[in-house]
Design an enzyme around this catalytic site. Structure first.
Site, PDB file in Angstrom:
ATOM      1  N   TRP A  35       5.067  -9.399  -4.515  1.00 15.71           N
ATOM      2  CA  TRP A  35       3.924 -10.325  -4.448  1.00 15.71           C
ATOM      3  C   TRP A  35       3.860 -11.197  -5.699  1.00 15.71           C
ATOM      4  O   TRP A  35       3.152 -12.190  -5.735  1.00 15.71           O
ATOM      5  CB  TRP A  35       2.609  -9.569  -4.249  1.00 15.71           C
ATOM      6  CG  TRP A  35       2.124  -8.753  -5.432  1.00 15.71           C
ATOM      7  CD1 TRP A  35       2.874  -7.959  -6.247  1.00 15.71           C
ATOM      8  CD2 TRP A  35       0.773  -8.664  -5.914  1.00 15.71           C
ATOM      9  NE1 TRP A  35       2.078  -7.369  -7.200  1.00 15.71           N
ATOM     10  CE2 TRP A  35       0.775  -7.784  -7.017  1.00 15.71           C
ATOM     11  CE3 TRP A  35      -0.435  -9.233  -5.530  1.00 15.71           C
ATOM     12  CZ2 TRP A  35      -0.372  -7.457  -7.742  1.00 15.71           C
ATOM     13  CZ3 TRP A  35      -1.581  -8.902  -6.244  1.00 15.71           C
ATOM     14  CH2 TRP A  35      -1.541  -8.024  -7.334  1.00 15.71           C
ATOM     15  N   ASP A  36       4.643 -10.836  -6.698  1.00 19.09           N
ATOM     16  CA  ASP A  36       4.741 -11.625  -7.927  1.00 19.09           C
ATOM     17  C   ASP A  36       4.961 -13.109  -7.590  1.00 19.09           C
ATOM     18  O   ASP A  36       4.422 -13.992  -8.226  1.00 19.09           O
ATOM     19  CB  ASP A  36       5.929 -11.149  -8.786  1.00 19.09           C
ATOM     20  CG  ASP A  36       5.855  -9.679  -9.153  1.00 19.09           C
ATOM     21  OD1 ASP A  36       5.337  -8.900  -8.335  1.00 19.09           O
ATOM     22  OD2 ASP A  36       6.313  -9.300 -10.242  1.00 19.09           O
ATOM     23  N   GLU A  55      -1.166   0.455  -9.383  1.00 18.28           N
ATOM     24  CA  GLU A  55      -0.218   1.459  -8.884  1.00 18.28           C
ATOM     25  C   GLU A  55      -0.410   2.842  -9.503  1.00 18.28           C
ATOM     26  O   GLU A  55       0.356   3.761  -9.221  1.00 18.28           O
ATOM     27  CB  GLU A  55       1.218   0.946  -9.097  1.00 18.28           C
ATOM     28  CG  GLU A  55       1.497  -0.276  -8.246  1.00 18.28           C
ATOM     29  CD  GLU A  55       2.922  -0.792  -8.355  1.00 18.28           C
ATOM     30  OE1 GLU A  55       3.637  -0.407  -9.301  1.00 18.28           O
ATOM     31  OE2 GLU A  55       3.310  -1.592  -7.487  1.00 18.28           O
ATOM     32  N   LYS A  69      -3.578   0.712 -13.990  1.00 16.01           N
ATOM     33  CA  LYS A  69      -2.374   0.126 -14.598  1.00 16.01           C
ATOM     34  C   LYS A  69      -2.582  -1.362 -14.871  1.00 16.01           C
ATOM     35  O   LYS A  69      -2.111  -1.900 -15.864  1.00 16.01           O
ATOM     36  CB  LYS A  69      -1.219   0.301 -13.602  1.00 16.01           C
ATOM     37  CG  LYS A  69       0.101  -0.263 -14.027  1.00 16.01           C
ATOM     38  CD  LYS A  69       1.144  -0.006 -12.943  1.00 16.01           C
ATOM     39  CE  LYS A  69       2.505  -0.526 -13.325  1.00 16.01           C
ATOM     40  NZ  LYS A  69       3.489  -0.380 -12.233  1.00 16.01           N
ATOM     41  N   GLN A  70      -3.294  -2.038 -13.961  1.00 14.79           N
ATOM     42  CA  GLN A  70      -3.379  -3.499 -14.022  1.00 14.79           C
ATOM     43  C   GLN A  70      -4.619  -3.963 -13.287  1.00 14.79           C
ATOM     44  O   GLN A  70      -5.287  -3.167 -12.623  1.00 14.79           O
ATOM     45  CB  GLN A  70      -2.142  -4.095 -13.366  1.00 14.79           C
ATOM     46  CG  GLN A  70      -2.023  -3.794 -11.870  1.00 14.79           C
ATOM     47  CD  GLN A  70      -0.609  -3.929 -11.354  1.00 14.79           C
ATOM     48  OE1 GLN A  70       0.136  -2.959 -11.339  1.00 14.79           O
ATOM     49  NE2 GLN A  70      -0.240  -5.128 -10.930  1.00 14.79           N
TER      50      GLN A  70
HETATM   51  C1  BGC Z   1       3.566  -3.867 -10.813  1.00 12.46           C
HETATM   52  C2  BGC Z   1       3.564  -4.631  -9.509  1.00 12.46           C
HETATM   53  C3  BGC Z   1       4.636  -5.704  -9.572  1.00 12.46           C
HETATM   54  C4  BGC Z   1       5.980  -5.091  -9.911  1.00 12.46           C
HETATM   55  C5  BGC Z   1       7.068  -6.134 -10.084  1.00 12.46           C
HETATM   56  C6  BGC Z   1       4.955  -3.305 -11.069  1.00 12.46           C
HETATM   57  O1  BGC Z   1       4.989  -2.672 -12.299  1.00 12.46           O
HETATM   58  O2  BGC Z   1       2.648  -2.809 -10.766  1.00 12.46           O
HETATM   59  O3  BGC Z   1       2.300  -5.215  -9.286  1.00 12.46           O
HETATM   60  O4  BGC Z   1       4.705  -6.356  -8.351  1.00 12.46           O
HETATM   61  O5  BGC Z   1       5.879  -4.373 -11.114  1.00 12.46           O
HETATM   62  O6  BGC Z   1       6.766  -6.968 -11.156  1.00 12.46           O
END
Ligand code: BGC
Length: 780
Positions: free
Chosen positions: A355-356, A498, A611-612
């Site tokens: 989704w980036d 995550e 995490k984010q």
């Molecule tokens: C993040 C995801 C991201 C992926 C690729 C993961 O560490 O939690 O949101 O899509 O990295 O960058």
């Protein structure tokens, strides 16, 4: 350590950054952040001479291969063409021996050129001056150029230079290639063929070397060697003191996936084509080829011209760095390819797209180069095949997009096993490929975003509606009825955060699924009126007449978590009941993920640790669904519990801080986002640059500081520059017109050459203009 001031070449101020001392224990950083490319291929910037710990990578976009059934498909590491062994008076040259002065390795973003220079004194006290240059052409997507200059400064030297094509490389041990034919033509042109083991993609690499001594062409007799997976030419020279040897190496890279090469699937014709292309490059010569490359980059910088007058010169550099990397990693040439989470700069995430792309990188293209945005969305259209298969395999209907994707029709390619669990010692299972499902609505959102900003109706008719309808169908089959609460729920998922696995009703996932369903309903009704013919064509393959009532029923009864008495929306059903841990020590960490040295993922799952950005991401994407006070309350609640262990986190927080008019915080977070790759951490970019974060840096500036947003199909602007900035100027495309924005503390100016009236919403008020708009900000 990187230096951001162009002391040696002032004309490159804010256009370059420099490594001022070489450390063989931290090579990954410069290899990644200084990597070169053109969207077709990416070349990691390993040094010419070899060191333990170097990672030599050459990736060609879209050439995925699966090493064996226990691994997932990944971008294979093609043969290396950059290693050059230099033997001086019989001893191998290495910066780990002798003494080095005047060292600098620079990435010049303006010309997309890597340079390195230093003076090296060997154990015998002889000094030699070294200069290296390298580029991956933006004009000829298949071309790499390397230049080396060597000058003995004290006494003459005997030099042996060995260079060639080396396919003895792998992806961390996985060998993706069958060995193919190796051939040297006319004692000059090297050609090596390699074929991927499972996807059967042929690679053809052709290379040549040319030499000059003090500007006079030299044609030394080479010692030719062909070994297993390797071919090399060795040349010997006796250089007198003060004499300069110059070597040019030109390389052509082709694969059977090349869409621009006639009959590329025929290996014989591909080989011929590659050789001819090399000979043509030879005729032009390195300098002319570099000039054309430079011109191609000048056109890029012209198109994306950004200006920032800031007390901190680093800010503009960071933005140019972000744009540079978005250019070198994006396959603008071929819609069958996507953007990897590490671009083409390292093995991390195996070249897969997440989704980036749609949420972090695509906005840059939507507002700066809509044609490229469209190409990237067409890649997802081609991915419907894999998405439909994934839905079926999981017992659903419609299109369930893979969490990670490679070749568009491959479907899900997320690996299943990850890092060590410190409690059990086993590998942690990666659940994202199974249950991180928000990607499906993220893609629908991106289609809508592109359409609203570009007005590209043809794209919608050909691709967009189908994507939105079939993703809505997925959600309507995915929702689960909860009898007790009389509502539809989405259980057993991972949201953007995550660190919370197997949760029920992740707010981001539920709201975005609802958005996706509503979007489909809206377009269904609109097409009934506006284009019934298209609707009936889509109905024939997507069974829309039966689907639409289902979308409606689900959209009406889906559970959308509401704020509690404190105004906090629970990230998921159980988040707010979990234990709170003081994250201060981990937040001060130099490296991400240090929490996992103390806790396993299962333990973290049971704590209020994110995490984010998760719910905050929702506030950003669906911004007019949530009042400002609610966003602030949730920001204050969740941010202290967020480790920002994903590079996707800082930019979202920065943009929200801008929305709260907290310019200082917004600026601090912008800087932290910029420092993910350009900061002092020696190993943060080892596996490659952070593609989403680069898109995030652009968004911090345009969506954050300039306050540009697409809301209800209209362009909104709400600029508020950081304290350190005097002026911000950049181009923005809106409904086909190019607007040039110039924002100062006291005034906003917008210019356009478009003849049509431009309508936008400035600080909440509708305005329209043709040609030029000036707006005083002083009283705002
Ligand atoms: C993040 C995801 C991201 C992926 C690729 C993961 O560490 O939690 O949101 O899509 O990295 O960058």
């Amino acid at each position: 350590m990187l230096s951001y001031n162009a002391i040696l070449r002032p004309e490159l101020e804010q256009w370059s950054f420099t490594e001022t001392a070489f450390h063989s224990l931290a090579q990954g950083k410069c290899e990644s952040v200084m990597s070169l490319g053109n969207g077709y291929m990416g070349l990691r910037s390993a040094t010419e001479e070899a060191y333990i710990g170097a990672t030599r990578n050459l990736f060609v976009n879209g050439t995925f291969n699966r090493f064996d059934d226990l691994e997932v498909t990944e971008l294979p590491n093609a043969a290396d063409v950059t290693q050059v062994e230099l033997m001086i008076d019989g001893k191998r040259f290495s910066l780990d021996t002798g003494t080095v002065t005047e060292y600098e390795r620079t990435l010049n973003l303006r010309d997309a050129e890597l340079t390195r220079a230093f003076i090296w004194k060997n154990a015998e006290g002889k000094r030699v001056k070294f200069e290296f240059k390298r580029f991956v052409s933006m004009q000829d997507l298949h071309l790499i150029g390397l230049k080396i200059r060597l000058t003995p400064l004290d006494e003459g030297i005997h030099l042996r230079l060995a260079s060639g094509i080396n396919a003895q490389v792998s992806n961390s041990g996985s060998q993706h290639f069958h060995e193919g034919e190796k051939r040297i033509f006319d004692k000059k042109y090297l050609q090596l063929v390699q074929t991927t083991t499972e996807s059967k993609v042929d690679f053809v690499l052709s290379a040549l070397h040319r030499f000059w001594i003090d500007g006079v062409s030299s044609d030394p007799e080479p010692l030719m060697e062909i070994e297993r997976r390797k071919m090399e030419m060795a040349y010997s020279f006796d250089l007198k003191v003060g004499q300069t040897l110059e070597m040019h190496k030109l390389i052509q890279v082709h694969t059977s996936r090349d869409a621009d090469v006639p009959d590329s699937v025929n290996l014989d014709s591909l080989r011929k084509h590659s050789l001819q292309a090399l000979q043509q490059s030879e005729t032009s010569g390195y300098d002319q080829l570099f000039l054309l490359h430079q011109q191609a980059w000048a056109a890029i910088w012209d198109r994306y011209a950004f200006e920032i007058d800031s007390k901190n010169g680093f800010d503009l550099l960071a933005l140019r760095f972000a744009i540079y990397h978005m250019m070198v990693m994006t396959p603008m040439h071929d819609r069958r390819m996507g953007i990897g989470a590490k671009g083409l700069s390292g093995e991390g995430y195996k070249g897969h797209s997440f989704w980036d792309t749609e949420i972090f990188i695509l906005p840059f293209f939507i507002y700066s180069d809509p044609k490229i945005a469209r190409t990237l969305l067409e890649y997802r259209f081609l991915g419907l095949e894999g998405a439909r298969r994934k839905a079926k395999e999981n017992g659903y209907e419609g299109a369930m997009y893979p969490w990670e994707v490679a070749w568009p029709s491959d479907g899900e390619v997320t690996p299943v096993w990850g890092a060590v669990d410190v409690v059990t010692g086993k590998q942690t299972k990666i659940w994202s490929g199974f249950i991180e499902q928000h990607i499906t609505s993220d893609i629908a959102y991106a289609v809508w975003h592109y359409y609203q900003a570009s007005g590209d109706q043809q794209f919608m008719d050909e691709y967009g509606y189908e994507m939105i309808f079939d993703t809505a169908t997925f959600w309507s089959s995915r929702l689960e009825w909860n009898e007790e609460n009389s509502r539809y729920e989405i259980n057993e998922v991972i949201g953007p955060d995550e660190y919370k696995e197997h949760v029920n009703n992740n707010a981001f996932t539920n709201y975005m699924a609802h958005f996706n369903l509503q979007l489909a309903l809206g377009y269904y009704d609109e097409l009934k009126e506006r284009n019934p013919e298209l609707l009936s064509r889509l109905d024939a393959s997507l069974n829309l007449q039966a689907r639409a009532p289902q979308w409606q029923e689900k959209a009406d009864a889906i559970y959308l978590p509401q704020p509690d008495e404190r105004g906090i929306i629970a990230q998921d059903d159980t988040y707010l009941d979990k234990q709170i841990l003081d994250l201060t020590p981990y937040k001060a960490q130099a490296k991400v993920g240090t929490l996992f040295q103390d806790y396993s993922l299962d333990q973290v799952n049971e704590m209020q640790i994110s995490k984010q950005a998760d719910i905050l991401m929702l506030f950003y994407l669906l911004e007019n669904r949530f009042p400002r006070e609610l966003k602030r309350a949730n920001y204050d609640y969740y941010e202290p519990k967020t480790l920002h262990d994903s590079s996707l986190s800082f930019s979202t927080h920065s943009i929200l801080a801008s929305d709260f008019d907290d310019e200082q915080l917004a600026y601090e977070l912008f800087r932290r986002a910029a420092e993910i790759d350009l900061g002092p951490h020696e190993h943060s970019s080892d596996a490659g640059i952070h593609a989403a974060s680069l898109g995030g840096i652009w968004q911090c500036v345009v969506m954050g500081f300039a306050g540009a947003r697409m809301l209800d199909g209209q362009l909104h602007l709400h600029p508020k520059l950081p304290e350190a900035w005097e002026r911000l100027s950049f181009p923005l495309y809106w409904k086909g017109a190019k607007l040039q924005l110039s924002i100062r503390k006291e005034r906003l100016e917008i210019q356009t050459e478009d003849k049509n009236e431009v309508r936008l919403v400035l600080f909440g008020k509708k305005v329209s203009f043709t040609g030029q708009l000036q707006f005083e900000l002083i009283h705002i």
